[in-house]
Design a protein around this motif. Sequence first.
Motif, PDB file in Angstrom:
ATOM      1  N   SER A  36     -20.469  23.222   9.689  1.00  0.00           N
ATOM      2  CA  SER A  36     -21.484  24.101   8.814  1.00  0.00           C
ATOM      3  C   SER A  36     -21.022  24.522   7.554  1.00  0.00           C
ATOM      4  O   SER A  36     -21.521  24.302   6.351  1.00  0.00           O
ATOM      5  CB  SER A  36     -22.143  25.028   9.718  1.00  0.00           C
ATOM      6  OG  SER A  36     -22.794  24.327  10.805  1.00  0.00           O
ATOM      7  N   LEU A  95     -28.288  31.004   3.021  1.00  0.00           N
ATOM      8  CA  LEU A  95     -27.665  29.844   3.314  1.00  0.00           C
ATOM      9  C   LEU A  95     -26.116  30.702   3.941  1.00  0.00           C
ATOM     10  O   LEU A  95     -25.691  30.267   4.965  1.00  0.00           O
ATOM     11  CB  LEU A  95     -27.421  28.936   2.370  1.00  0.00           C
ATOM     12  CG  LEU A  95     -28.604  27.585   2.654  1.00  0.00           C
ATOM     13  CD1 LEU A  95     -28.429  26.779   1.128  1.00  0.00           C
ATOM     14  CD2 LEU A  95     -28.625  27.445   3.753  1.00  0.00           C
ATOM     15  N   ALA A 124     -26.812  32.308   6.846  1.00  0.00           N
ATOM     16  CA  ALA A 124     -27.077  31.458   8.095  1.00  0.00           C
ATOM     17  C   ALA A 124     -25.613  30.675   8.534  1.00  0.00           C
ATOM     18  O   ALA A 124     -25.462  30.572   9.601  1.00  0.00           O
ATOM     19  CB  ALA A 124     -27.756  30.278   7.606  1.00  0.00           C
ATOM     20  N   ASN A 147     -27.470  22.194  13.284  1.00  0.00           N
ATOM     21  CA  ASN A 147     -27.292  23.375  12.527  1.00  0.00           C
ATOM     22  C   ASN A 147     -27.519  23.307  11.023  1.00  0.00           C
ATOM     23  O   ASN A 147     -28.223  24.174  10.800  1.00  0.00           O
ATOM     24  CB  ASN A 147     -25.763  24.036  12.875  1.00  0.00           C
ATOM     25  CG  ASN A 147     -25.380  24.366  14.440  1.00  0.00           C
ATOM     26  OD1 ASN A 147     -26.297  24.792  14.875  1.00  0.00           O
ATOM     27  ND2 ASN A 147     -24.069  24.565  14.575  1.00  0.00           N
ATOM     28  N   ASP A 167     -30.608  25.264   9.256  1.00  0.00           N
ATOM     29  CA  ASP A 167     -30.169  26.175   8.207  1.00  0.00           C
ATOM     30  C   ASP A 167     -30.991  26.039   6.734  1.00  0.00           C
ATOM     31  O   ASP A 167     -31.758  26.840   6.509  1.00  0.00           O
ATOM     32  CB  ASP A 167     -28.634  26.153   7.812  1.00  0.00           C
ATOM     33  CG  ASP A 167     -27.699  26.445   8.827  1.00  0.00           C
ATOM     34  OD1 ASP A 167     -28.198  27.261   9.694  1.00  0.00           O
ATOM     35  OD2 ASP A 167     -26.504  26.496   8.703  1.00  0.00           O
ATOM     36  N   THR A 193     -33.966  28.496   5.631  1.00  0.00           N
ATOM     37  CA  THR A 193     -34.059  28.903   4.149  1.00  0.00           C
ATOM     38  C   THR A 193     -35.392  28.521   3.378  1.00  0.00           C
ATOM     39  O   THR A 193     -35.861  29.280   2.728  1.00  0.00           O
ATOM     40  CB  THR A 193     -32.603  28.382   3.422  1.00  0.00           C
ATOM     41  OG1 THR A 193     -31.542  28.585   4.162  1.00  0.00           O
ATOM     42  CG2 THR A 193     -32.698  28.921   1.895  1.00  0.00           C
TER      43      THR A 193
END
Length: 417
Positions: free
Chosen positions: A282, A307, A310, A401, A405, A409
Motif C-alpha cells: 500500500s 491517504l 490510511a 486495501n 483507501d 478518502t
Amino acid sequence: MAPPEETSIGFPEIRVPALWTFIALIAGLLVGLLLRGSAAETSVLAVARPLGSLWLRALQMTILPLVAALLFTGVVQTVAAAQAGALARRTLGLFALVLTSSTVFAALVVPPLLGAFPIPVEATAALGGMTRADPGAVPGLAEVIASLVPVNIVDAAAKDAMLPVIVFFTLFALAATRLPPAQRDPLAGLFAAVAAAMMVVIGWVLKLAPLGVFALGFAVAAQSGSAVIAALAHYIGLVSAIGAVVLAAGYVLAVAGARLSLGAFARAMIPVQTVAFSTQSSLASLPAMLAACRTLGVSQARADFVLPLAVALFRATGPAMNLAVAIYVAWLTGTPITTASMAAGVGVALLTTLGSVSLPGTISFVTAIGPIALAMGVPIEPLALLVAVEMLPDLMRTLGNVTMDVAVTATVDRRGR
C-alpha cells in the motif's frame, strides 16, 4: 495540523524471497511425494522435521515483542491523529466502522463457508497434523473475561496468553499518551526501536524461509501425500474470497458514501491496482492513490491528509482476512470455536491492526495472525507452511486495501463539504 508520518518506526529495507519460498514449497511437496514410502523417506524426514521445527520456533519467538512494540506505537499514533481535529476524527471513525464491519462479517461468514465447502478430509490430516500439542479446552465467556486482567503479565506472556498481553499493552500505550512529551517521547522511541530491531530479526528468519518451508513441505507431503496440495488450494480460495468481498465493498462505499459514478471510480482505480498488484504494498501505491483522488475530484488538501493516515493505520482487509486464517486453522486442527473465543479473535484482530505495517504480507503473516490464533486457543504451527502461499492471498489483501483507501478518502471528502 499535519498528518502523522506513515510510521514512526524506521524499518530497514527487508527483502523477502517470497517467490523462492513458494518454489521451495512446491519442490518440498514434490520431493516428499516422490520419496513417500521409499527407503530414503525415513532418513530425509529425520533431518527435515527438526529443521522445519527450528525455523517455525524462530518465527514464533518474534511474535510477542513485535506485537507489543507495534501495538504501543499504533495506539500512540491513533491518539495523536484523533487530536488533529475534526477531519481526523471523522476519518478514524470511518476506519473503525469499515474494520469492525469487515471483521464481524468474517466471523459470521467463514464458519458457514467452511461448512458448505468443507476442507477435504485428507487435507485436514495433512496440515492439521502439524500441531505438536493438544490445544486443550477452549475457555468459556467467564474465563475469557477473567483472563483480560492477568495477575502477572510476565507469566501471561510466558504462557502465550495473547489476549491479556494485548489488553495490557493497549492500556499502557493509552497511559503513555497522557504523559508530558519529555517522558512520552523517549518511551515511544524505545518501542519504535524494539519494533525495528524485531523486524530485522524477522528479515533474517525469512531469508531462511525457502529452506524451512522446503523441510516442512517435504515432511507433510511424505506423511499425507497429495492431500496437502488440495488443502493449500482450498485455503487460498477461501481466504482470498473474504478479501474479494472487502474489495467489492470499496466500490460500494465509493458509490454510496462518496456519490461517485461506479465507472469513474473503477477507471481511476486501474492504475492504482496495477501498482498494488506489482508491488504488494500500500505504501508503494500511495502516489498512484493520490493521483486517483485528483482524477476523482477529491480535495487535494483532504487527500494529502487522509491517504497517508490510511496507509499508516488502516488495513481494510487485514482484520477480516487474518481472522479468516485463524478460523481456517481452527477447523483444520479440529479446535472448537465458542462464541467467547470468536469474540476474543475479533477483538484481537481489530486491536492488532493498529500495529500492522505497510509491507508485503509475507513479512508480517505469522506475527499478524499468531496473536489472533493464540487468543482463540488455536495452534499456530500450520502458519509456518501457509506463509509459503501468502504471496497469493496477499495480492487480494493489497488490492482490497488500496481500493478501500481511495473510497474512504473520497467519502471523507464528500462528507466534509
